[in-house]
Design an enzyme around this catalytic site. Structure first.
Site, PDB file in Angstrom:
ATOM      1  N   GLU B  59       0.440  -6.978 -16.891  1.00 40.84           N
ATOM      2  CA  GLU B  59       1.160  -8.172 -17.367  1.00 40.84           C
ATOM      3  C   GLU B  59       0.238  -9.229 -17.950  1.00 40.84           C
ATOM      4  OE1 GLU B  59       1.855  -6.566 -14.585  1.00 40.84           O
ATOM      5  OE2 GLU B  59       3.967  -6.033 -14.744  1.00 40.84           O
ATOM      6  N   HIS B 128      12.596  -9.178  -6.141  1.00 37.55           N
ATOM      7  CA  HIS B 128      13.143  -8.881  -7.469  1.00 37.55           C
ATOM      8  C   HIS B 128      14.331  -9.752  -7.853  1.00 37.55           C
ATOM      9  CE1 HIS B 128      10.483  -5.576  -7.843  1.00 37.55           C
ATOM     10  NE2 HIS B 128      11.209  -4.847  -8.649  1.00 37.55           N
TER      11      HIS B 128
HETATM   12  C1  LIG Z   1       4.179  -5.864 -11.314  1.00 33.77           C
HETATM   13  C2  LIG Z   1       5.348  -5.023 -11.627  1.00 33.77           C
HETATM   14  N1  LIG Z   1       5.621  -4.704 -12.917  1.00 33.77           N
HETATM   15  C3  LIG Z   1       6.683  -3.938 -13.235  1.00 33.77           C
HETATM   16  C4  LIG Z   1       7.534  -3.466 -12.255  1.00 33.77           C
HETATM   17  C5  LIG Z   1       8.746  -2.587 -12.615  1.00 33.77           C
HETATM   18  N2  LIG Z   1       8.475  -1.224 -12.134  1.00 33.77           N
HETATM   19  C6  LIG Z   1       8.945  -0.792 -10.945  1.00 33.77           C
HETATM   20  S1  LIG Z   1       8.386   0.744 -10.594  1.00 33.77           S
HETATM   21  C7  LIG Z   1       7.521   0.849 -12.027  1.00 33.77           C
HETATM   22  C8  LIG Z   1       6.728   2.081 -12.337  1.00 33.77           C
HETATM   23  C9  LIG Z   1       5.593   2.266 -11.387  1.00 33.77           C
HETATM   24  O1  LIG Z   1       5.039   3.542 -11.594  1.00 33.77           O
HETATM   25  P1  LIG Z   1       4.006   4.147 -10.570  1.00 33.77           P
HETATM   26  O2  LIG Z   1       3.056   3.081 -10.110  1.00 33.77           O
HETATM   27  O3  LIG Z   1       3.408   5.337 -11.207  1.00 33.77           O
HETATM   28  O4  LIG Z   1       4.853   4.573  -9.305  1.00 33.77           O
HETATM   29  P2  LIG Z   1       6.031   5.646  -9.299  1.00 33.77           P
HETATM   30  O5  LIG Z   1       7.303   4.897  -9.552  1.00 33.77           O
HETATM   31  O6  LIG Z   1       5.730   6.657 -10.344  1.00 33.77           O
HETATM   32  O7  LIG Z   1       6.007   6.229  -7.917  1.00 33.77           O
HETATM   33  C10 LIG Z   1       7.678  -0.308 -12.788  1.00 33.77           C
HETATM   34  C11 LIG Z   1       7.075  -0.532 -14.119  1.00 33.77           C
HETATM   35  C12 LIG Z   1       7.232  -3.834 -10.918  1.00 33.77           C
HETATM   36  N3  LIG Z   1       8.030  -3.438  -9.903  1.00 33.77           N
HETATM   37  N4  LIG Z   1       6.144  -4.585 -10.639  1.00 33.77           N
END
Ligand SMILES: Cc1ncc(C[n+]2csc(CCOP(=O)(O)OP(=O)(O)O)c2C)c(N)n1
Ligand SMILES: Cc1ncc(C[n+]2csc(CCOP(=O)(O)OP(=O)(O)O)c2C)c(N)n1
Ligand SMILES: [Mg+2]
Ligand SMILES: [Mg+2]
Lengths: 327, 326, 326, 327
Positions: B59, B128
């Site tokens: 971000e 959230h």
């Molecule tokens: C700081 C932040 N940015 C964006 C989000 C929205 N978001 C939730 S899960 C996710 C993907 C995360 O991917 P990863 O770290 O690979 O974990 P996975 O869901 O694949 O287990 C995003 C972008 C968030 N929760 N927190």
């Protein structure tokens, strides 16, 4: 990636099968309950990645700590939080492991030192650093296991936290669950260098990549890592190569990956491959699996019943849990 | 034409990308995923990877990159998936975007538009469900706007892009699925004036964004008992349109301020203070506000709804201010 | 005993480190450098590297580490050098420290104390002169305090450390060099009540932290023309002590709110709104506030001072509210 | 570290001497003016590190961009901002390069594309990423040079920015001025791996360490780096090993380092070593240096006079420069 371990006992094999099946069946039911609007908000399923939690968490000692993400149902279950209280939490009932306040993304449990349940990507890493720092400063032998997805690697907090862990020699087990996607963003679109465990090395952290679809490999790597942490008083980083079989959350249309790719990975299902191997080695028979399935579906049914029977917290209690003493 | 707020914003994005080559959309999952709220769905195929740019979860860096790209002659639209995650890039917004023009003695302007969804109500729990518009509205150098109507959702982006300074555009997540008649005749020419969404003579209900719907419903509810409420949609949270606010209060002599932020330090407080400063002698009754209870948003629906502003609570507050308590 | 505010805070830190083994101080340059404002000078030699812990420039990670260490049984005092840099760790403070207890259904408390210097006035320009106390005071789950007297600078830390929840302690940078008589008899038993620093009957000047000095001077100034101002020191910015505030306003029937934050969305606005809600009928005149002009703080002294609250502007506002304009 | 280049021309040698001396003498005067309270706020001197700005910035093209920190007087001067307007800015006068609004930490200049002057450690990196992204999207051949200290390496923004630069193949020249201390924090106390250019490699960025006390080495490295960036369309990272001779800022009692260490480094003074080498090679004589010194002190005197004569912005203009159009 480190090579597969050779032998395991029938007991161990059955235990892993049972652990992974409990996660799988519980979450399959969660998906249905989401359809019935019993579970609301965001629901992130771990299906396909069970070998990681099942291979790592049972190796932790009771006094160790766990920090996880919003995709933590399996971790909570493996840590010993009852399926009853997990499901009740997803329902938002008082009987839930977070009293119903947290829901699917915020499972907590003080007795097993399960520190959540963090819905901010990479938000849990600094917390793990602090828990480990407290242990080190108080000369306790505890380890903090910190789980996060490969998407978290792009966040500044990942970088800051790994540096602190290495700089201060903290007893942290970093477990990166690399399932190749962060929501719809493929690893190659988010990292200039996709070989994640190499990044950990750039902080001087002992690091390796593990076949996250194979519970035996995961378990061996975890055991070795924990031994290193406890003896060498240094953090260790494990990149678990795994895959999410389901959508990112229940809102995800999955426009970003090919069905074929998903099917390919499903061939590597950690549950199917383990039971096949155990059968091939004549260690178990169909009826062993059947017995586990039976016990598991009973447990799930009971958990659903428990959640259904759970109570809604009275609305008068809205302002509870904001401060330890009311201001 | 009947469309959803989501489609209205998508149309606004498409238009912006079509009319100005310097415009591009950047953010987490805006491309392949189609946008966390499916707002940018389809734009990747239409405009390609360069202009519908998926970013890593960084971000601070990609918001800062948007600021830099604006300095470099582009007109970036940066989507910070939700205001909750904007806590990771506040430094770039407050210490760079908002200050650069001033620190450079007017040499550099930063024409970047930052889009964020905001608000609670979807059982997404404590991390959230923030509404931090009031924080952004506190910062000199920023403009902050929040569409509440289909026409504003469709039209505000263009005006924001024409603005030479950084603009934060807050989209309440509860609006996207709402459907309505888009009034094609309404063209959004400016984004700094508040709008009277319902004229009334007895009391002013002042709100913005996702809560306008609730305020309007409350007004209808009050009408049933013969109470005629005026409903003001702030539209611009920074700068605030004192003129429209005071004109309304001077007429009705009473006001209830509605805002989804936590009660203390809410934007409602600022509106109230301005009324006390500028229209004190026109008031016939104490000011009142309906904000979110001072608790991190709980997951269960009954507790979440109890924490948020509701039509019933707005009606009750209005009746109280009007001395019409049953 | 005559000491400076800097020495008072250092004494408070030393005492805290001596009386509780779980207490440690962590932050950028708190050790070898002696603290950016020399507050922790000497403590490294006395307590060693482990407990006077220099950190890398990683605000988000070391603040989060403080939160985690608190969960792990320690009593961390985390120094974020200045509130300006806290923009880099807001996520940890708002989404973890403030929410953890609630999200866990009351299972985990976070007894961490975050110290930050705040305020302008030293010609440090736009990025190093913020006063964002109002942002923190908006967040449920946090406690926010600001010492304005030597006794509070000496005594608040201990009470903050005894608090089971996260406490943000704001120290105005203009105070450190001030010297005064430390009244040893005053023991700070609680941090949630405001204090009447000067009793008066004509108007209430309500402020906190670095601006108390200005408010008191303004009161003396007003006294010369026979105007008797009461001066309230909020001490706690969250929660706010409505009782003391309203008691004063009910007595004086007039109030001027002084706060170094930018005018719009300032803490002063919240105080004003509360007065309008709770003491409207007791007011004889419009509320007024003296805050910082809505401009990033300029470097040159004459412009910076013109932007900040001043004794003269407080006096003028008070006279205006009192209808005593010359 | 890459080996020292062999030969240079007399003209080049004299140019570097002059460039570095202009920075040195200007800042020595700034220190005095701070004592006289003509310059206020924070003042961070570059003395000892002149070879970096003098070796890198003249290699940039007019259309390239520069992003720097609060320790940027030398960079501004090398970029062609007049000493007059730099000193006037430090005075806070209208005639300053930022109209007096920024002061020492916020020097800006649109005509030379000098983007400041950022007082948030690591805050400039994302900005540089964006400037380079704009150039790439508009198919311009420009490069953005981003200067920052080694302390910035610990910030999450460093990590996020390097990844973006590599992932998106952006024309950025990262110049890390490693002077071994971040205020009072020695590199070894802030980084688990102190070999900073290695970190850049972990993002797949071409990276090397350079003797930052030797202007010829710096210049050669910069020229090579810029050529790579322009031809290969990739970022390059240079770790300049240098040292700050003066305190961090005028408030710093320097409790954290030994006088002896400072003296050792002063032996490597980039100005003294260069002039010694040039003399040894019979390229220049004392009177050449004397001539430069004379011209420089004239320039500094004139700049002080200019700043003194400068005007204070009328207080009525306080609200200027907040918005491009007044709200
Ligand atoms: C700081 C932040 N940015 C964006 C989000 C929205 N978001 C939730 S899960 C996710 C993907 C995360 O991917 P990863 O770290 O690979 O974990 P996975 O869901 O694949 O287990 C995003 C972008 C968030 N929760 N927190
Ligand atoms: C985000 C942030 N944290 C802390 C500070 C306070 N501070 C100013 S300069 C500095 C040291 C930076 O060291 P380095 O990056 O090595 O640059 P140098 O001063 O050595 O040139 C610190 C900690 C700041 N300005 N910004
Ligand atoms: Mg992933
Ligand atoms: Mg340095």
């Amino acid at each position: 990636m480190n090579d597969k371990p050779s032998q395991i006992s029938r007991e161990q094999g059955l235990q892993w099968l049972q652990d992974m099946l409990r996660i799988r069946r519980m979450e399959e039911t969660c998906a249905e309950l989401y359809g019935e609007e019993k579970i609301r908000g965001f629901l992130h399923l771990y299906i396909g990645e069970e070998a990681v939690a099942a291979g790592v968490i049972p190796e932790l000692a009771a006094e160790d700590a766990v920090v996880a993400t919003y995709r933590e149902h399996g971790h909570a279950l493996m840590r010993g939080i009852s399926m009853n209280s997990i499901l009740a939490e997803m329902y938002g009932k008082q009987e839930g492991c977070s009293g119903g306040r947290g829901g699917s993304m915020h499972l907590f449990d003080a007795t097993t030192r399960f520190y959540g349940g963090n819905a901010i990507v990479s938000g849990g890493l600094p917390l793990a650093i602090g828990l480990a720092l407290a242990d080190k400063m108080q000369n306790r032998q505890r380890v903090t296991a910190c789980f996060f997805g490969e998407g978290a690697v792009a966040e500044g907090e990942f970088h800051e936290s790994l540096n602190l862990a290495a700089l201060w020699k903290l007893p942290v087990l970093f477990v990166c669950e690399n399932n190749l996607y962060a929501m719809g963003t493929a690893l190659a679109r988010s990292e200039s260098v996709t070989d994640i465990h190499r990044k950990a090395e750039s902080y001087g952290i002992d690091s390796s990549a593990v076949d996250g679809m194979d519970v035996m490999s995961v378990n061996t790597a975890a055991r070795d890592a924990l031994a290193k942490i406890r003896t060498q008083k240094m953090p260790v980083f494990l990149e678990m190569r795994t895959y999410r079989f389901r959508a990112h959350s229940m809102f995800d249309p999955e426009l970003y990956r090919e069905k074929a790719e998903v099917e390919q990975w499903k061939q590597l299902c950690p549950i199917a491959t383990l039971s096949a191997r155990l059968k091939a080695q004549q260690m178990i028979e169909d009826r062993d699996v059947a017995a586990i399935e039976a016990a598991t579906s009973q447990e799930v049914e009971a958990a659903v019943a428990f959640a259904e029977a759970g109570q809604w917290e009275p609305v008068e209690d809205l302002m509870k849990y904001v401060y330890t003493e009311s201001p | 034409m009947k469309i959803t707020y989501r489609e209205a914003m998508r149309a606004a994005l498409r238009e912006a990308l079509q009319r100005d080559e310097r415009v591009f959309l950047m953010g987490e999952d805006v491309g392949r995923y189609g946008g966390c709220y499916a707002v940018s769905k389809g734009l990747l195929d239409e405009f390609g990877e360069e202009r519908i740019r998926d970013t890593p979860l960084s971000e601070s860096a990609f918001v800062g990159a948007g600021i830099g790209a604006a300095l470099g002659g582009m007109r970036p639209i940066v989507e910070v998936m939700t205001v909750n995650f904007s806590l990771l890039c506040l430094d770039q917004i407050v210490n760079t975007a908002a200050t650069l023009r001033h620190m450079s003695g007017g040499q550099f302007s930063v024409p970047v538009v930052l889009r964020m969804t905001t608000g609670a109500g979807r059982q997404l729990a404590a991390q959230h469900s923030h509404s931090l518009e009031c924080w952004y509205a506190h910062v000199p150098g920023l403009r902050v706007i929040a569409p509440a109507t289909l026409e504003d959702m469709r039209g505000m982006l263009r005006v924001a892009l024409d603005d030479p300074d950084p603009v934060i555009l807050f989209e309440h997540n509860a609006l996207y699925n709402r459907e309505g008649e888009l009034n094609e005749d309404v063209t959004v020419a400016e984004i700094r004036r508040a709008a009277v969404r319902r004229a009334g003579s007895d009391i002013s209900l002042i709100t913005y964004g996702g809560n306008l719907v609730k305020a309007l419903e409350a007004a209808e509810e009050l009408a049933k008992s013969g109470l005629d409420a005026e409903v003001i949609d702030l539209r611009s949270l920074r700068p605030l349109d004192d003129e429209t606010i005071m004109a309304s209060v001077r007429k009705t002599r009473r006001a209830v301020l509605i805002d989804e932020g936590w009660n203390s330090g809410s934007l409602a407080a600022e509106i109230g203070m301005r009324i006390s400063e500028q229209a004190f002698y026109d008031l016939d009754a104490p000011l009142a506000r309906v904000c979110t209870a001072e608790v991190p948003i709980p997951y269960p629906s009954h507790l979440e709804q109890a924490a948020l502003p509701q039509v019933a609570t707005i009606v009750a507050k209005a009746r109280e201010v009007l001395g019409k308590n049953v």
